[in-house]
Design a protein around this motif. Sequence first.
Motif, PDB file in Angstrom:
ATOM      1  N   MET A   1       3.968  -3.269 -13.067  1.00  0.00           N
ATOM      2  CA  MET A   1       2.732  -4.027 -13.090  1.00  0.00           C
ATOM      3  C   MET A   1       2.547  -4.572 -14.374  1.00  0.00           C
ATOM      4  N   PRO A   2       2.316  -5.773 -14.663  1.00  0.00           N
ATOM      5  CA  PRO A   2       1.337  -6.209 -15.481  1.00  0.00           C
ATOM      6  C   PRO A   2      -0.206  -6.148 -15.323  1.00  0.00           C
ATOM      7  N   PHE A   3      -0.533  -5.396 -16.283  1.00  0.00           N
ATOM      8  CA  PHE A   3      -2.551  -5.334 -16.184  1.00  0.00           C
ATOM      9  C   PHE A   3      -2.836  -5.154 -17.738  1.00  0.00           C
TER      10      PHE A   3
ATOM     11  N   LEU B   1       1.013  -1.308   0.072  1.00  0.00           N
ATOM     12  CA  LEU B   1      -0.232  -0.019  -0.395  1.00  0.00           C
ATOM     13  C   LEU B   1       0.759   1.295  -0.156  1.00  0.00           C
ATOM     14  N   ALA B   2       1.661   1.133   0.578  1.00  0.00           N
ATOM     15  CA  ALA B   2       2.868   2.211   0.480  1.00  0.00           C
ATOM     16  C   ALA B   2       3.347   2.743  -0.710  1.00  0.00           C
TER      17      ALA B   2
ATOM     18  N   ASP C   1       1.440  -7.488  -4.075  1.00  0.00           N
ATOM     19  CA  ASP C   1       1.418  -8.825  -2.731  1.00  0.00           C
ATOM     20  C   ASP C   1       1.564  -9.894  -3.703  1.00  0.00           C
ATOM     21  N   LEU C   2       0.877 -10.374  -4.961  1.00  0.00           N
ATOM     22  CA  LEU C   2      -0.317 -11.594  -5.411  1.00  0.00           C
ATOM     23  C   LEU C   2       1.098 -11.802  -6.286  1.00  0.00           C
TER      24      LEU C   2
ATOM     25  N   ILE D   1      -4.024  -2.093  -6.311  1.00  0.00           N
ATOM     26  CA  ILE D   1      -3.230  -2.006  -6.521  1.00  0.00           C
ATOM     27  C   ILE D   1      -2.319  -3.436  -5.727  1.00  0.00           C
ATOM     28  N   ALA D   2      -2.627  -3.053  -4.336  1.00  0.00           N
ATOM     29  CA  ALA D   2      -1.102  -3.269  -3.568  1.00  0.00           C
ATOM     30  C   ALA D   2      -1.336  -5.487  -3.284  1.00  0.00           C
ATOM     31  N   LEU D   3      -2.521  -4.972  -3.599  1.00  0.00           N
ATOM     32  CA  LEU D   3      -3.206  -6.891  -3.652  1.00  0.00           C
ATOM     33  C   LEU D   3      -1.943  -7.586  -4.482  1.00  0.00           C
TER      34      LEU D   3
END
Length: 158
Positions: free
Chosen positions: A109-111, A59-60, A88-89, A83-85
């Motif tokens: 990140m992949p999106f 999150l930070a 993490d995953l 986004i933070a999750l």
Amino acid sequence: MANRIVLDTSALFSMEQLPVDVEAFVTPGVLKELERYKDRRASLWGDLLHVSEASKASLAKVRKAATETGDSTRISPTDAEVIALALDLEAELLTDDYSVQNVASHLQMPFRPVGIKAIKEVRKWRWRCTGCGKVFDNEMPECQVCGSKLKSTLSRKN
Ligand SMILES: [Zn+2]
């Protein structure tokens, strides 16, 4: 192992069916938004969606990235959690929200969008002189060549 995806509310609203052969994750905030809109998908998909919370560390990172891209005021707490999750995953993030895509892109990140085109296809703003026609990449009070006014224009090129 199945691929993991994280979905935000905009992605869920764009979908008629959950993709098969993936593990789909949402945050508690996304599930709440679906339920608040009384969306039938909340009950249809409730058992298929894994609900998970994002870590404080991610999150930070997301908040910092949003500040850097200028999206911090456009991103809701739920957006930041999604986004933070995904961070993490190490999952692919599915979102139709421009600012969420922008932050994800900044974090490399992949999106993937669901109902709209990805932001890499969004055209870039340029400024064309109304006098001599010269095109500038940045907005300026007047043309540096002839002093005429500039008009914003969308360009397909990078
Ligand atoms: Zn000019």
